[in-house]
Write an enzyme that holds these catalytic residues in place. Structure first.
Site, PDB file in Angstrom:
ATOM      1  N   CYS A   2      41.281  40.502  63.047  1.00 15.85           N
ATOM      2  CA  CYS A   2      40.069  41.993  63.541  1.00 15.85           C
ATOM      3  C   CYS A   2      40.777  42.937  62.978  1.00 15.85           C
ATOM      4  O   CYS A   2      41.817  42.790  62.257  1.00 15.85           O
ATOM      5  CB  CYS A   2      40.787  41.822  64.853  1.00 15.85           C
ATOM      6  SG  CYS A   2      41.046  39.925  66.486  1.00 15.85           S
ATOM      7  N   ARG A  28      37.120  41.623  56.500  1.00 13.92           N
ATOM      8  CA  ARG A  28      38.240  41.264  57.003  1.00 13.92           C
ATOM      9  C   ARG A  28      38.091  39.766  57.812  1.00 13.92           C
ATOM     10  O   ARG A  28      38.365  39.039  57.993  1.00 13.92           O
ATOM     11  CB  ARG A  28      38.837  41.491  57.822  1.00 13.92           C
ATOM     12  CG  ARG A  28      40.270  42.715  56.684  1.00 13.92           C
ATOM     13  CD  ARG A  28      40.570  43.822  58.057  1.00 13.92           C
ATOM     14  NE  ARG A  28      41.795  43.374  59.857  1.00 13.92           N
ATOM     15  CZ  ARG A  28      42.910  43.849  59.697  1.00 13.92           C
ATOM     16  NH1 ARG A  28      43.295  44.216  58.110  1.00 13.92           N
ATOM     17  NH2 ARG A  28      43.592  43.091  60.374  1.00 13.92           N
ATOM     18  N   TRP A  77      37.942  39.322  66.398  1.00 12.62           N
ATOM     19  CA  TRP A  77      37.298  37.868  64.967  1.00 12.62           C
ATOM     20  C   TRP A  77      38.291  36.969  66.351  1.00 12.62           C
ATOM     21  O   TRP A  77      39.281  37.541  66.758  1.00 12.62           O
ATOM     22  CB  TRP A  77      38.276  37.604  64.425  1.00 12.62           C
ATOM     23  CG  TRP A  77      38.642  35.965  63.750  1.00 12.62           C
ATOM     24  CD1 TRP A  77      36.922  36.145  62.978  1.00 12.62           C
ATOM     25  CD2 TRP A  77      39.293  35.037  63.157  1.00 12.62           C
ATOM     26  NE1 TRP A  77      37.069  34.710  62.591  1.00 12.62           N
ATOM     27  CE2 TRP A  77      38.479  34.339  62.396  1.00 12.62           C
ATOM     28  CE3 TRP A  77      39.864  34.848  63.698  1.00 12.62           C
ATOM     29  CZ2 TRP A  77      38.910  33.364  62.200  1.00 12.62           C
ATOM     30  CZ3 TRP A  77      41.115  33.579  63.268  1.00 12.62           C
ATOM     31  CH2 TRP A  77      40.268  33.039  62.271  1.00 12.62           C
ATOM     32  N   ASN A 103      45.016  44.279  67.663  1.00 14.90           N
ATOM     33  CA  ASN A 103      45.255  43.151  67.373  1.00 14.90           C
ATOM     34  C   ASN A 103      46.117  41.690  67.121  1.00 14.90           C
ATOM     35  O   ASN A 103      47.336  43.348  67.283  1.00 14.90           O
ATOM     36  CB  ASN A 103      45.500  43.240  65.520  1.00 14.90           C
ATOM     37  CG  ASN A 103      43.694  43.898  65.307  1.00 14.90           C
ATOM     38  OD1 ASN A 103      43.109  44.038  65.493  1.00 14.90           O
ATOM     39  ND2 ASN A 103      43.968  44.521  63.829  1.00 14.90           N
ATOM     40  N   GLY A 104      46.303  40.874  67.144  1.00 13.24           N
ATOM     41  CA  GLY A 104      47.604  40.340  67.317  1.00 13.24           C
ATOM     42  C   GLY A 104      47.108  39.348  68.752  1.00 13.24           C
ATOM     43  O   GLY A 104      45.656  39.388  68.984  1.00 13.24           O
ATOM     44  N   GLU A 484      42.699  24.468  43.749  1.00 11.68           N
ATOM     45  CA  GLU A 484      41.597  25.988  43.888  1.00 11.68           C
ATOM     46  C   GLU A 484      40.446  26.298  43.234  1.00 11.68           C
ATOM     47  O   GLU A 484      39.872  26.379  44.577  1.00 11.68           O
ATOM     48  CB  GLU A 484      42.485  26.651  43.023  1.00 11.68           C
ATOM     49  CG  GLU A 484      42.132  27.922  43.380  1.00 11.68           C
ATOM     50  CD  GLU A 484      42.016  28.880  43.987  1.00 11.68           C
ATOM     51  OE1 GLU A 484      42.557  27.959  45.243  1.00 11.68           O
ATOM     52  OE2 GLU A 484      41.371  29.909  44.740  1.00 11.68           O
ATOM     53  N   LYS A 488      37.997  26.624  46.485  1.00 14.42           N
ATOM     54  CA  LYS A 488      37.014  28.029  46.376  1.00 14.42           C
ATOM     55  C   LYS A 488      35.371  27.077  46.257  1.00 14.42           C
ATOM     56  O   LYS A 488      34.839  28.174  46.937  1.00 14.42           O
ATOM     57  CB  LYS A 488      36.613  28.300  45.111  1.00 14.42           C
ATOM     58  CG  LYS A 488      36.762  29.624  44.573  1.00 14.42           C
ATOM     59  CD  LYS A 488      37.817  30.906  45.276  1.00 14.42           C
ATOM     60  CE  LYS A 488      38.590  29.856  45.992  1.00 14.42           C
ATOM     61  NZ  LYS A 488      39.485  31.085  46.139  1.00 14.42           N
ATOM     62  N   GLU A 491      34.856  26.716  50.377  1.00 15.86           N
ATOM     63  CA  GLU A 491      34.953  27.777  50.919  1.00 15.86           C
ATOM     64  C   GLU A 491      33.296  28.832  51.221  1.00 15.86           C
ATOM     65  O   GLU A 491      33.072  29.480  51.943  1.00 15.86           O
ATOM     66  CB  GLU A 491      35.843  28.832  50.592  1.00 15.86           C
ATOM     67  CG  GLU A 491      37.615  28.620  51.056  1.00 15.86           C
ATOM     68  CD  GLU A 491      38.106  29.902  50.302  1.00 15.86           C
ATOM     69  OE1 GLU A 491      38.312  30.075  49.043  1.00 15.86           O
ATOM     70  OE2 GLU A 491      38.178  30.784  51.207  1.00 15.86           O
ATOM     71  N   HIS A 507      43.655   5.189  41.841  1.00 15.48           N
ATOM     72  CA  HIS A 507      44.387   5.078  43.480  1.00 15.48           C
ATOM     73  C   HIS A 507      43.642   5.129  44.546  1.00 15.48           C
ATOM     74  O   HIS A 507      44.235   5.364  45.837  1.00 15.48           O
ATOM     75  CB  HIS A 507      45.403   5.550  43.243  1.00 15.48           C
ATOM     76  CG  HIS A 507      46.338   5.463  42.343  1.00 15.48           C
ATOM     77  ND1 HIS A 507      47.585   4.103  42.465  1.00 15.48           N
ATOM     78  CD2 HIS A 507      46.421   6.132  40.955  1.00 15.48           C
ATOM     79  CE1 HIS A 507      48.350   3.943  41.297  1.00 15.48           C
ATOM     80  NE2 HIS A 507      47.736   5.231  40.205  1.00 15.48           N
ATOM     81  N   LYS A 603      38.998  37.383  56.679  1.00 21.27           N
ATOM     82  CA  LYS A 603      40.563  37.096  55.470  1.00 21.27           C
ATOM     83  C   LYS A 603      42.131  37.350  54.953  1.00 21.27           C
ATOM     84  O   LYS A 603      42.279  37.000  53.812  1.00 21.27           O
ATOM     85  CB  LYS A 603      40.089  38.916  54.103  1.00 21.27           C
ATOM     86  CG  LYS A 603      40.712  38.968  53.762  1.00 21.27           C
ATOM     87  CD  LYS A 603      39.951  38.576  52.041  1.00 21.27           C
ATOM     88  CE  LYS A 603      40.992  38.701  50.380  1.00 21.27           C
ATOM     89  NZ  LYS A 603      41.395  38.064  49.959  1.00 21.27           N
TER      90      LYS A 603
HETATM   91  C1  AGP Z   1      41.484  32.267  49.545  1.00 26.11           C
HETATM   92  O1  AGP Z   1      40.069  32.368  49.321  1.00 26.11           O
HETATM   93  C2  AGP Z   1      41.247  31.878  51.499  1.00 26.11           C
HETATM   94  N1  AGP Z   1      40.640  33.167  51.433  1.00 26.11           N
HETATM   95  C3  AGP Z   1      42.524  31.503  52.364  1.00 26.11           C
HETATM   96  O2  AGP Z   1      43.191  30.630  51.539  1.00 26.11           O
HETATM   97  C4  AGP Z   1      44.306  32.534  51.319  1.00 26.11           C
HETATM   98  O3  AGP Z   1      45.052  32.025  50.163  1.00 26.11           O
HETATM   99  C5  AGP Z   1      44.972  32.222  52.634  1.00 26.11           C
HETATM  100  O4  AGP Z   1      44.726  32.548  53.907  1.00 26.11           O
HETATM  101  C6  AGP Z   1      46.480  33.369  52.471  1.00 26.11           C
HETATM  102  O5  AGP Z   1      46.305  34.323  52.376  1.00 26.11           O
HETATM  103  P1  AGP Z   1      46.775  35.050  51.753  1.00 26.11           P
HETATM  104  O6  AGP Z   1      47.443  35.390  50.210  1.00 26.11           O
HETATM  105  O7  AGP Z   1      46.780  36.571  52.548  1.00 26.11           O
HETATM  106  O8  AGP Z   1      48.606  35.338  52.461  1.00 26.11           O
END
Ligand code: AGP
Length: 608
Positions: A2, A28, A77, A103-104, A484, A488, A491, A507, A603
C-alpha cells in the site's frame, strides 16, 4: 504494497497533486486506489479498482472534486479482502465525516469490529481500515487529534494513517506505528507519504515520523506529538534523491535502468570505505560498534528473497575470511533458530527497502536476546535503519523495479567488505585482503563492459524464452548466484526455475534432464571450475541443453555467454549475476510481460 499520499496547503488543486504522488508510489505494487478531498466544505471521495488511470477516469467524471486544498489518497495492495471498490481506501466513520487511509495491519480489528457492531455500526468492507475509521468516529468529540490519540490506545498492530474530518476543514493528521510515514515540508504546503518518492517532486525537506508519533497539521503549520500528547521537536532532513534519479532515465523499464546503472552505483556503495594503505575497510556507520565486534563469536546474516541470497553469499564470505563462523538465516524462519543468538552474536540484517516486516520482526527478537544488530539497508531513515544498533547504507539510489537487482550486487560487495573488515581484526593477511580489494575495484569496469553490450543477451534469451522450466547451477560462491538467478527469472518471466549447487545434480535433479530442459551453468574460472565442467558433462551426456557463463568459450555447451574475468573467486560471481539479471530481463521482454510490476508481487513486503 500500500501507498499513502496526503496534502494540506495553499494550493487549491489538491487532486492532481495527490494523483501525481500516487503515481510515484505505483512501483510498490497495488490493486486499487482512492482519494478523499475537501471541496466546498464537504469531503468527496472517489475510488477505482486497478491502476491509477482508472482512478483518474472516475475522478474526471466528477467536477466538484477539482477544487480543494486538503486531501488524502491511497494505493491498496489487498490483504483483508480482495481488490474491490468497497475495500479500497479511504474508509469513513459511520457519519461519513472522518476519512482514513491506512498502511499496515490491525491485529485486534475483529474484536473492535464486534464491539462497534454491538454499538450499532454497520460495516461495508472486509478491511481492518474501516474499523479504524469507525473507531475514530466513535471517539470523536469535536477534536480530531484527541479522537486519534484515543484510538491509538485501543489499536494493536502496524499502522501508518492519514485522517481528515469534515468538521475541521483545514486539519490533516498523520500517525504511525511500525509502518513508515514521511512528512515533506515546503513553504506553502505539507505532504505526507509512505515514502519519499511521492514527496520529492514538491520538496526535499522531510521529517521522518517515529513510531508513536502523530503530526497534527493545520493548513501549513504543524505540531508533532507523542501518543501522550507531548509536543516533540523534530529535525528536518534534506533528501539527496532527485526526481530524475527516481525515474526511468530514458530506458523502457526501471529494471533495465537499474541493471545498467550498477557500474556507477556500486562505485557509490564502495566510495570512501576502502583504506588502501592497510588493506582495510572503514565503515563510518560501524565505528561506534567496532569495539563490540571484537567480542563476537558468531555471525547471523539475515534477509529474505533476494536479500537472503545475498546473505547466503555473506555467510560464505565470513566463513572464508573473517575467522568467525557465520550462518545465513531467512527472516521468516528466524524464530526457529533464535536459540543460537546471544550477546556474542552479530546479526547483520539485509534489506533494500528497510521495511520488510519479516526482517523487522526478526531484528526485534534478536535484540531481546542481546545480539549486536547492524543493518545493510538502502532506504535512508527506514525502519530497519532506525531499529538497528548501527549500520551501513547501500547508497545506490531508489530501486523502483519490483525485482531487486542493483541492491543484490551492492549487498554482496558490502558483505564482502564486512568480512574483510572483521578478518583484518582477526588475522586476515594483508596480501589476501589487498587482492580482494583490487578485485572489488575492478567490479564497476567489468559490469560496464557487460552493460555496453547488453543487447547481445537478447539472442541468448531467444533460446529459452518459450521454455517452461529452467535449471541454474553454480558452486561455492556461485551457488547463491544460481539461487538468485532462478528467483529473478521466476519473478519477472513466470518461468519455473530451480537454483542448485552443481554438486546437488546427481542427488535428484538429474532425473529432470532431457533434450527439452535448459540449464544455465555458472562456469567462470575459479577453484571449482573443474567440478562445474564435470556437472556440465553430466547434463550433456543426458542430452540436456546448457548455456554457460564463462570467461572463455566452452566447446561442450549449446551457448557460452562471455564475461570479463576479475580474477577473484569472491567477486566474479557478482559479475556473473549481471548476466543472469539481463537474461531474466530479455526473457520477460520477449514474453511481453509487465517487467517492473510483475503479477502478485510488491516491492516492499510490509506484512508478515
Ligand atoms: C527481489 O527481487 C524480491 N522482489 C524480494 O525477494 C525482496 O528481495 C524481498 O522482499 C526483501 O526485500 P528487502 O530487501 O526490501 O527487505
Amino acid at each position: 504494497m500500500c501507498g499513502i499520499v496526503a496534502y494540506s496547503g495553499k494550493n487549491n488543486s489538491v487532486l492532481p497533486i495527490l494523483v501525481s504522488g500516487l503515481k510515484r508510489l505505483e512501483y510498490r505494487g497495488y490493486d486499487s486506489a482512492g482519494v478523499a478531498i475537501f471541496s466546498n466544505n464537504i469531503i468527496y471521495s472517489k475510488k477505482a479498482v486497478g491502476k491509477i488511470v482508472s482512478l483518474e477516469e472516475v475522478i474526471n467524471k466528477n467536477s466538484p472534486l477539482e477544487v480543494g486544498n486538503v486531501g488524502i489518497a491511497h494505493t491498496r495492495w489487498a490483504t483483508h479482502g480482495s481488490a474491490t471498490i468497497e475495500n479500497a481506501h479511504p474508509h469513513y466513520s459511520q457519519d461519513k465525516k472522518i476519512w482514513v487511509v491506512h498502511n499496515g495491519i490491525i491485529e485486534n480489528y475483529q474484536e473492535i469490529k464486534e464491539q462497534l457492531i454491538r454499538q450499532g455500526m454497520r460495516f461495508e468492507s472486509e478491511t481492518d481500515t474501516e474499523v479504524i475509521a469507525k473507531l475514530i468516529g466513535s471517539l470523536y468529540k469535536g477534536d480530531l487529534r484527541e479522537a486519534v490519540l484515543a484510538a491509538t490506545r485501543l489499536l494493536t498492530g502496524a499502522y501508518a494513517l492519514c485522517i481528515i474530518c469534515e468538521d475541521e476543514p483545514n486539519r490533516l493528521i498523520g500517525v504511525k506505528i511500525s509502518s513508515p510515514l514521511v512528512v515533506g515540508i515546503a513553504d506553502d504546503e505539507i505532504i505526507i507519504a509512505s515514502d519519499v518518492s511521492a514527496i520529492i517532486e514538491r520538496t526535499k525537506k522531510v521529517i521522518y515520523l517515529e513510531d508513536g508519533e502523530l503530526i497534527d497539521i493545520n493548513n501549513t503549520t504543524y505540531d508533532i506529538v507523542s501518543f501522550h500528547n507531548k509536543v516533540k521537536k523534530k529535525a528536518i532532513s534534506e533528501i539527496d534523491w532527485d526526481l530524475e534519479t527516481a525515474t526511468k532515465g530514458g530506458y523502457d523499464h526501471y529494471l533495465l535502468k537499474e541493471i545498467l546503472e550498477q557500474p556507477q552505483v556500486i562505485k557509490d556503495s564502495v566510495r570512501g570505505r576502502i583504506v588502501n594503505e592497510t588493506a582495510d575497510i572503514n565503515f563510518g556507520g560501524l565505528i561506534e560498534v567496532r569495539s563490540r565486534l571484537k567480542q563476537i563469536d558468531k555471525i547471523v546474516v539475515l534477509g529474505v528473497g533476494t536479500s537472503f541470497y545475498a546473505a547466503k553469499l555473506g555467510e560464505l564470505y565470513f566463513n572464508a575470511l573473517s575467522g568467525v563462523p557465520a550462518i545465513a538465516v531467512m527472516s521468516p524462519e528466524y524464530r526457529y533458530t533464535k536459540n543460537i543468538i546471544n550477546d556474542k552474536t552479530w546479526l547483520i540484517a539485509m534489506s533494500q527497502s528497510g521495511e520488510t516486516a519479516d526482517t523487522i520482526a526478526a531484528i526485534n527478537e534478536a535484540k531481546k536476546h542481546g545480539a549486536l544488530v547492524t543493518g545493510i539497508v538502502n532506504t535512508v531513515g527506514s525502519t530497519v535503519a532506525r531499529i538497528t544498533d548501527a549500520g551501513v547504507y547501500n547508497h545506490i539510489g531508489p530501486e523502483i523495479s519490483v525485482a531487486s537487482t542493483k541492491a543484490f550486487t551492492s549487498q554482496g560487495v558490502l558483505l564482502l567488505m564486512h568480512a574483510i573488515m572483521l578478518g583484518r581484526q582477526r588475522g586476515l593477511d594483508y596480501s589476501e585482503a589487498s587482492a580482494i580489494i583490487t578485485a572489488i575495484k575492478k567490479l564497476p569496469d567489468a559490469m560496464q563492459e557487460i552493460a555496453n553490450n547488453h543487447q547481445s543477451i537478447e539472442s541468448i534469451a531467444k533460446l529459452i524464452y518459450q521454455d517452461k522450466n529452467l535449471l541454474y547451477i553454480g558452486r561455492q560462491y556461485n551457488y547463491p548466484i544460481a539461487l538468485e538467478g532462478a528467483l529473478k527469472i521466476k519473478e519477472i518471466s513466470y518461468i519455473h526455475a530451480e537454483g542448485l549447487s552443481g554438486g546437488e545434480l546427481k542427488h535428484g535433479f538429474i532425473a529432470l534432464i532431457d533434450n527439452e530442459l535448459s540449464t544455465i551453468a555458472l562456469a567462470t574460472n575459479d577453484s571449482v571450475t573443474d567440478k562445474m565442467h564435470a556437472n556440465i558433462a553430466e547434463i550433456k551426456a543426458r542430452h540436456g541443453k546448457v548455456i554457460a557463463i564463462a570467461n572463455q568459450n566452452l566447446s561442450n555447451v549449446d551457448a557460452t555467454i562471455l564475461v570479463p574475468d576479475v580474477q577473484s573467486d569472491f567477486v566474479q560471481p557478482l559479475v556473473n549475476n549481471v548476466i543472469l539479471q539481463l537474461l531474466a530481463y530479455y526473457v520477460a521482454k520477449l514474453r511481453n510481460l509487465n517487467i517492473d510490476q510483475p503479477r502478485n508481487l510488491a516491492k516492499s513486503v510490509t506484512v508478515e
